[in-house]
Design a protein around this motif. Structure first.
Motif, PDB file in Angstrom:
ATOM      1  N   PRO A  20     -55.015   7.623 -47.029  1.00 43.47           N
ATOM      2  CA  PRO A  20     -55.216   9.046 -47.324  1.00 43.47           C
ATOM      3  C   PRO A  20     -56.441   9.605 -46.610  1.00 43.47           C
ATOM      4  N   ASP A  21     -56.436  10.898 -46.390  1.00 39.31           N
ATOM      5  CA  ASP A  21     -57.504  11.527 -45.613  1.00 39.31           C
ATOM      6  C   ASP A  21     -58.858  11.451 -46.308  1.00 39.31           C
ATOM      7  N   GLY A  22     -58.897  11.709 -47.588  1.00 39.06           N
ATOM      8  CA  GLY A  22     -60.168  11.706 -48.293  1.00 39.06           C
ATOM      9  C   GLY A  22     -60.954  12.983 -48.067  1.00 39.06           C
ATOM     10  N   PRO A  23     -62.228  13.012 -48.475  1.00 39.38           N
ATOM     11  CA  PRO A  23     -63.047  14.230 -48.359  1.00 39.38           C
ATOM     12  C   PRO A  23     -63.172  14.746 -46.932  1.00 39.38           C
ATOM     13  N   GLY A  25     -60.955  14.813 -44.756  1.00 36.40           N
ATOM     14  CA  GLY A  25     -59.669  15.281 -44.259  1.00 36.40           C
ATOM     15  C   GLY A  25     -59.692  16.722 -43.819  1.00 36.40           C
ATOM     16  N   GLU A  99     -70.833  14.279 -47.959  1.00 37.78           N
ATOM     17  CA  GLU A  99     -69.457  14.056 -47.520  1.00 37.78           C
ATOM     18  C   GLU A  99     -69.298  12.683 -46.875  1.00 37.78           C
ATOM     19  N   GLU A 102     -69.158  10.173 -49.751  1.00 42.42           N
ATOM     20  CA  GLU A 102     -67.877  10.266 -50.439  1.00 42.42           C
ATOM     21  C   GLU A 102     -66.746   9.685 -49.594  1.00 42.42           C
ATOM     22  N   GLN A 103     -66.787   9.939 -48.277  1.00 34.03           N
ATOM     23  CA  GLN A 103     -65.747   9.404 -47.406  1.00 34.03           C
ATOM     24  C   GLN A 103     -65.821   7.890 -47.318  1.00 34.03           C
ATOM     25  N   ASP A 105     -66.997   5.876 -49.648  1.00 34.86           N
ATOM     26  CA  ASP A 105     -66.497   5.365 -50.930  1.00 34.86           C
ATOM     27  C   ASP A 105     -64.980   5.408 -50.987  1.00 34.86           C
ATOM     28  N   HIS A 106     -64.416   6.462 -50.381  1.00 33.13           N
ATOM     29  CA  HIS A 106     -62.952   6.602 -50.374  1.00 33.13           C
ATOM     30  C   HIS A 106     -62.307   5.580 -49.442  1.00 33.13           C
ATOM     31  N   ASP A 107     -62.905   5.357 -48.262  1.00 35.47           N
ATOM     32  CA  ASP A 107     -62.290   4.496 -47.250  1.00 35.47           C
ATOM     33  C   ASP A 107     -62.434   3.015 -47.559  1.00 35.47           C
ATOM     34  N   GLU A 110     -59.465   1.219 -49.171  1.00 35.50           N
ATOM     35  CA  GLU A 110     -58.299   1.325 -48.296  1.00 35.50           C
ATOM     36  C   GLU A 110     -58.407   0.333 -47.141  1.00 35.50           C
TER      37      GLU A 110
END
Length: 226
Positions: A20-23, A25, A99, A102-103, A105-107, A110
């Motif tokens: 997913p793209d995440g923040p 994106g 950002e 946050e990105q 943490d999101h990646d 994955e």
């Protein structure tokens, strides 16, 4: 036909595209803006056709109309795209620390899932893929250097110079000097090649980083405990 558990570049790319793209994106171009990019490109081509034809045929009113329509379509299509890019760039620069965190943490989970899958592959297969990526990357760099020299470091500057050459003749576009037209067309083509090659290099570097990390993790897990 290879299964989803078999190491192939097609499967690796599929898994990367599934992330997913995440923040961050917001930096990706939405489908509607991609269509606008294509429409703007078509408008540019339509505007350039009569500028070329006027070198071969007598000037006619329809040529001026065609140029005006082409440039109008180009401006209407590309202006929202550039406005969005400028806004997203400024917004990301204003909040880049938050950002970026946050990105990341999101990646992280994955990419950890992708690393788990890569570590399940044989070391020989990982090493072979890594060599293939390194070879392809070197060939791409050599081809880009042969075509553009060091101009790939200029970024968007060739496109800006081409736009300036067109705008300085906008009052009488059909009388644009042939040498300026050729230079502008060459700069636009060069910029498109540079953009495509840069995106390919970024992807190849991502492949190489993932494969190298997977090999390092397998080597570490296989090493005997001290």
């Amino acid at each position: 036909m290879p299964t989803n558990d078999t190491l192939t570049f097609t499967e690796l790319e599929r898994r990367l595209r599934a992330v997913p793209d995440g923040p961050a994106g917001i930096l990706n171009t939405p489908p509607l803006y991609r269509i606008a990019n294509m429409v703007g490109g078509v408008g540019l081509v339509v505007a350039l056709i009569p500028i070329v034809l006027v070198r071969l045929l007598p000037a006619a009113p329809w040529m001026v109309t065609m140029v005006q329509m082409g440039f109008s379509v180009m401006v209407v299509a590309w202006l929202p795209v550039y406005a969005r890019q400028l806004w997203t760039l400024l917004a990301s620069m204003w909040k880049w620390r938050q950002e970026q965190a946050e990105q990341l943490d999101h990646d992280r989970p994955e990419f950890e899932a992708i690393m788990v899958w890569l570590c399940q592959q044989p070391a020989d297969a990982l090493a072979g893929c890594q060599r293939m990526v390194a070879l392809t990357h070197r060939l791409l760099v050599a081809k880009l250097g042969l075509l553009a020299g060091g101009l790939d470091r200029l970024g968007v500057l060739p496109a800006l110079v081409a736009a300036y050459l067109f705008l300085r003749n906008v009052g009488d576009i059909l009388d644009m000097p042939l040498w300026e037209l050729l230079i502008a067309a060459f700069l636009i083509l060069l910029w498109l090649v540079i953009v495509a090659a840069t995106l390919m290099r970024i992807r190849l570097q991502l492949y190489e980083s993932l494969l190298s990390e997977a090999l390092a993790m397998k080597s570490g897990s296989a090493a005997p405990a001290a």
